[in-house]
Scaffold this active site. Structure first.
Site, PDB file in Angstrom:
ATOM      1  CD1 TRP A 158      -0.373  -1.447   3.353  1.00 18.61           C
ATOM      2  CD2 TRP A 158       0.407   0.558   3.303  1.00 18.61           C
ATOM      3  NE1 TRP A 158       0.481  -1.571   4.275  1.00 18.61           N
ATOM      4  CE2 TRP A 158       1.017  -0.254   4.718  1.00 18.61           C
ATOM      5  CE3 TRP A 158       0.963   1.962   3.015  1.00 18.61           C
ATOM      6  CZ2 TRP A 158       1.702   0.274   5.353  1.00 18.61           C
ATOM      7  CZ3 TRP A 158       1.764   2.336   4.284  1.00 18.61           C
ATOM      8  CH2 TRP A 158       2.371   1.546   5.329  1.00 18.61           C
ATOM      9  CG  ASN A 159       5.259   1.183   0.705  1.00 21.26           C
ATOM     10  OD1 ASN A 159       4.798   0.645  -0.248  1.00 21.26           O
ATOM     11  ND2 ASN A 159       6.277   1.419   1.099  1.00 21.26           N
ATOM     12  NE  ARG A 167      10.239  -1.764  -7.301  1.00 25.62           N
ATOM     13  CZ  ARG A 167      11.128  -0.831  -6.266  1.00 25.62           C
ATOM     14  NH1 ARG A 167      10.504   0.373  -5.890  1.00 25.62           N
ATOM     15  NH2 ARG A 167      12.068  -1.318  -5.725  1.00 25.62           N
ATOM     16  CE  LYS A 182      -3.728  -9.105  -2.570  1.00 26.72           C
ATOM     17  NZ  LYS A 182      -3.572  -8.039  -1.492  1.00 26.72           N
ATOM     18  N   PRO A 183      -3.355  -5.985  -5.857  1.00 27.29           N
ATOM     19  CG  PRO A 183      -4.642  -4.062  -6.214  1.00 27.29           C
ATOM     20  CD  PRO A 183      -4.410  -5.473  -6.528  1.00 27.29           C
ATOM     21  CB  ALA A 184      -2.362  -3.316  -0.466  1.00 23.42           C
ATOM     22  CB  SER A 237       5.852  -7.718   5.963  1.00 20.26           C
ATOM     23  OG  SER A 237       5.165  -8.778   6.029  1.00 20.26           O
ATOM     24  CD  GLU A 258      11.450  -3.731  -2.088  1.00 18.10           C
ATOM     25  OE1 GLU A 258      12.024  -4.108  -0.979  1.00 18.10           O
ATOM     26  OE2 GLU A 258      10.703  -3.171  -2.711  1.00 18.10           O
ATOM     27  CG  LEU A 259      11.037 -10.024   1.066  1.00 18.98           C
ATOM     28  CD1 LEU A 259      11.435 -11.069   1.995  1.00 18.98           C
ATOM     29  CD2 LEU A 259       9.512  -9.992   0.997  1.00 18.98           C
ATOM     30  CB  CYS A 292      11.153  -1.208   2.173  1.00 15.43           C
ATOM     31  SG  CYS A 292      11.370  -0.730   0.321  1.00 15.43           S
ATOM     32  CD  GLU A 390      10.366  -2.148   7.014  1.00 13.37           C
ATOM     33  OE1 GLU A 390       9.770  -3.338   7.147  1.00 13.37           O
ATOM     34  OE2 GLU A 390      10.620  -1.636   5.908  1.00 13.37           O
ATOM     35  CB  SER A 450      14.217   4.926  -5.285  1.00 17.64           C
ATOM     36  OG  SER A 450      14.167   4.672  -4.110  1.00 17.64           O
TER      37      SER A 450
HETATM   38  O1  LIG Z   1       9.028   0.852   0.055  1.00 22.59           O
HETATM   39  C1  LIG Z   1       9.730   0.401  -0.807  1.00 22.59           C
HETATM   40  C2  LIG Z   1      10.261   1.042  -2.423  1.00 22.59           C
HETATM   41  C3  LIG Z   1      10.592   2.233  -2.099  1.00 22.59           C
HETATM   42  C4  LIG Z   1      11.437   2.818  -3.353  1.00 22.59           C
HETATM   43  O2  LIG Z   1      11.317   2.267  -4.348  1.00 22.59           O
HETATM   44  O3  LIG Z   1      12.029   3.982  -3.517  1.00 22.59           O
END
Ligand SMILES: O=CCCC(=O)O
Length: 485
Positions: A158-159, A167, A182-184, A237, A258-259, A292, A390, A450
């Site tokens: 969801w973030n 991506r 399947k999104p959050a 997570s 990607e955890l 993350c 975290e 990023s």
């Molecule tokens: O929260 C994870 C990915 C953050 C990002 O791609 O910069």
């Protein structure tokens, strides 16, 4: 100027399967809430396991034609999606702020970032190639070909409701794979809107499906067990990632994980302290700390810890404006949910109970919405849970260290290994530390790393596989060796 109702109207509320949208089997729906005040902003279809199988049927049916589509054509569709997303940036930004809470400025950054995965992969699509060589033994020729892995399932968090999908979708589609996302359940709207936009951009039916559901395990489980699915890619997570890897093991399903992360931010005595503070603000507050990549443990060498702390507190006090993400002045929106806020506030309370001092923030505000203020904790003892778990919120614990060895050891003292940040003016030290840090990525004198053109991913319990860069598309390709005479 885009309005909430226009934006919400654009979003299909059914499942995006085939030429979508379609109702969930049985007609079930669930509510999507605005974190700024808890109000319901939409109801979307609640998929069942049967719906997941329908999506896989569509992905399997569309697969051969999509894989056979010339890569230039696939790339051009991706490029059109990039252009359309860019043209509709304000609408997508508002949509994300409405369903996830983050400040509009953050959502705008995410649209730019998320769209770029389509542009980057539109360029990568035409550069998929193998090799050809004479066998050194003289026994024949070696040909190496790359082929799409086949139907993929992406489970996204969801973030970053857009970018964590793009991506995965960008490289998968560029490689010639079909994909089900399947999104959050907290943030299903952005992915549904994206599926519609991809269809408008010319993506054939069935190549991309979106199944929204509140019962993630029950709905994705049968897909993971289905021999027609060839790849699972997950961002979320570490706890859930381990369960998905275990579930995938039965069929040795190809996976990318990607955890979680618990990024250290290490500042040495020789650092430019003002630059370190500016980097710390970005590394901590990008996406409200719900990333993350967020710096969660600030290790500062004894000689500059007082100056760094004082300037970091002042920067937070002077620049952070907490409020509804839709307000133009807001830089820090609410957290995504009440549960998330409780996790953050418990970690802060625990740190204070064992001796840390809240230098700014540290208290849940009254009133509606799931807000948590920007917080800095000083004198954090090693026993504080916040140094191990975290935090996923705008909280920065600071710990002083003396020697370089001590700083690196503290940074590496975690089961996570996603990203680390280091501030120093000494190039030798920067390289030495970067090589010694146990993480998949290192930011040197940078608070944000990023970049769709760079390989994003972790080591240790932060997972495996890479997203972005030239590595990203490899996750969706099989290597085939053809032996010739
Ligand atoms: O929260 C994870 C990915 C953050 C990002 O791609 O910069």
């Amino acid at each position: 100027m885009v309005s909430d109702s226009d934006v919400l109207e654009f979003v299909p509320k059914g499942l995006w399967i085939g030429s979508g949208p379609v109702e969930a089997t049985g007609g079930g729906t669930f509510d999507v809430r605005n974190p700024a005040d808890g109000t319901v902003i939409a109801q979307v279809a609640d998929a069942t396991p049967e719906d997941a199988t329908r999506a896989l049927d569509a992905a399997v049916a569309a697969g051969p034609a999509w894989a056979a589509t010339p890569s230039r054509e696939r790339g051009e569709i991706l490029r059109t999606v990039f252009e359309q997303l860019t043209a509709r940036a304000e609408e997508f930004a508002l949509l994300m702020t409405l369903e996830m809470g983050k400040a509009l400025s953050e959502s705008r950054n995410e649209v730019r970032y998320g769209a770029e995965f389509f542009r980057w992969n539109s360029e990568e699509a035409v550069r998929i190639h193998g090799r050809y060589l004479n066998a050194p033994s003289g026994t024949g020729r070696i040909m190496v070909a790359k082929q799409p892995v086949g139907p993929c399932l992406a489970i996204t968090p969801w973030n970053f409701p857009l970018a964590m999908g793009t991506r995965k979708i960008g490289p998968a589609l560029a490689a010639g794979c079909t994909m089900i996302v399947k999104p959050a359940s907290a943030t299903p709207l952005t992915m549904l809107a994206l599926a519609k936009l991809c269809s408008e951009a010319g993506l054939p039916d069935g190549v991309l499906s979106v199944i929204t559901t509140q019962r993630s395990g029950a709905v994705t489980g049968p897909l993971i067990d289905d021999p027609r699915l060839r790849k699972l890619t997950f961002t979320g997570s570490t706890e859930v990632g381990k369960k998905l890897v275990a579930a995938s093991a039965n069929r040795l399903l190809r996976t990318s994980m990607e955890l979680g992360g618990n990024a250290p931010f290490v500042v040495f005595d020789d650092a430019d302290v003002d630059a370190a503070v500016a980097g710390a603000m970005q590394a901590k507050l990008r996406n409200g700390g719900e990333a993350c990549t967020a710096a969660n443990r600030f290790y500062v060498q004894r000689g500059v810890v007082a100056e760094f702390t004082e300037k970091f507190v002042a920067a937070m006090a002077d620049t952070v404006v907490m409020g509804p993400g839709t307000d133009a002045a807001t830089t820090l929106g609410p957290l995504v949910s009440e549960d998330q806020r409780e996790i953050v506030s418990d970690l802060v309370d625990d740190a204070v109970a064992v001796g840390a001092r809240a230098l700014i923030g540290g208290k849940v505000p009254g009133g509606p919405g799931w807000y948590y203020p920007a917080t800095i904790l000083g004198d954090v003892p090693p026993t504080a849970r916040i140094l191990r778990e975290e935090v996923f919120g705008p909280v920065a614990p600071i710990v002083a260290f003396d020697t370089e060895e001590e700083g690196v050891a503290a940074a590496n003292d975690t089961e996570y290994g996603l990203v680390s940040y280091v501030y120093t003016r000494d190039l030798d030290r920067a390289l030495r530390i970067s090589e010694g840090l146990e993480s998949g990525m290192v930011g040197v004198n940078r608070g944000v790393i990023s970049d769709p053109a760079a390989p994003f991913g972790g080591v240790k319990e932060s997972g495996f596989g890479r997203e972005g860069g030239t590595e990203g598309i490899e996750e969706y390709l099989n290597t085939k060796y053809i032996a010739l005479t």
